[in-house]
Design an enzyme around this catalytic site. Structure first.
Site, mmCIF file in Angstrom:
data_model
loop_
_atom_site.group_PDB
_atom_site.id
_atom_site.type_symbol
_atom_site.label_atom_id
_atom_site.label_comp_id
_atom_site.label_asym_id
_atom_site.label_seq_id
_atom_site.Cartn_x
_atom_site.Cartn_y
_atom_site.Cartn_z
ATOM 1 N N ASP A 135 0.753 -1.244 -0.056
ATOM 2 C CA ASP A 135 0.062 0.044 -0.188
ATOM 3 C C ASP A 135 0.915 1.226 0.046
ATOM 4 O O ASP A 135 0.426 2.314 -0.538
ATOM 5 C CB ASP A 135 -0.898 -0.157 1.184
ATOM 6 C CG ASP A 135 -2.112 -0.925 1.113
ATOM 7 O OD1 ASP A 135 -2.489 -0.993 -0.209
ATOM 8 O OD2 ASP A 135 -2.701 -1.433 1.966
ATOM 9 N N ALA A 136 2.091 1.234 0.716
ATOM 10 C CA ALA A 136 2.811 2.324 0.719
ATOM 11 C C ALA A 136 3.444 2.707 -0.873
ATOM 12 O O ALA A 136 3.444 3.897 -1.099
ATOM 13 C CB ALA A 136 4.000 2.268 1.754
#
Length: 81
Positions: A59-60
């Protein structure tokens, strides 16, 4: 097409393809976690910790792409055109 239209198109592609890649990556990882925890239930806690760590990293990477797209969209909206 103007440069502003190309910037909007690039931002849409960055966000869209990044979201597709993150969803596919998390889906594959979740499926492998379920397989591994079904084969060895005693390792479920350590596998779950690693799975959540990797989900955060995936997700980062997507959110970094969103940040770059927003930089393109708002930094110089009238660039050259």
């Amino acid at each position: 097409m103007t440069n502003v239209a190309f910037i909007a198109l690039a931002c849409g592609l960055i966000i869209g393809l990044g979201a597709i890649g993150a969803c596919i990556g998390i889906g594959i990882m979740g499926g492998k976690f379920i397989e591994a925890s079904a084969r060895q239930p005693e390792l479920m806690n350590t596998l779950q910790t690693k799975m959540f760590l990797l989900a955060g990293l995936i997700d980062a990477a997507f959110l970094i792409g969103v940040g770059i797209a927003m930089m393109f969209a708002f930094a110089a909206p009238n660039f050259g055109g």
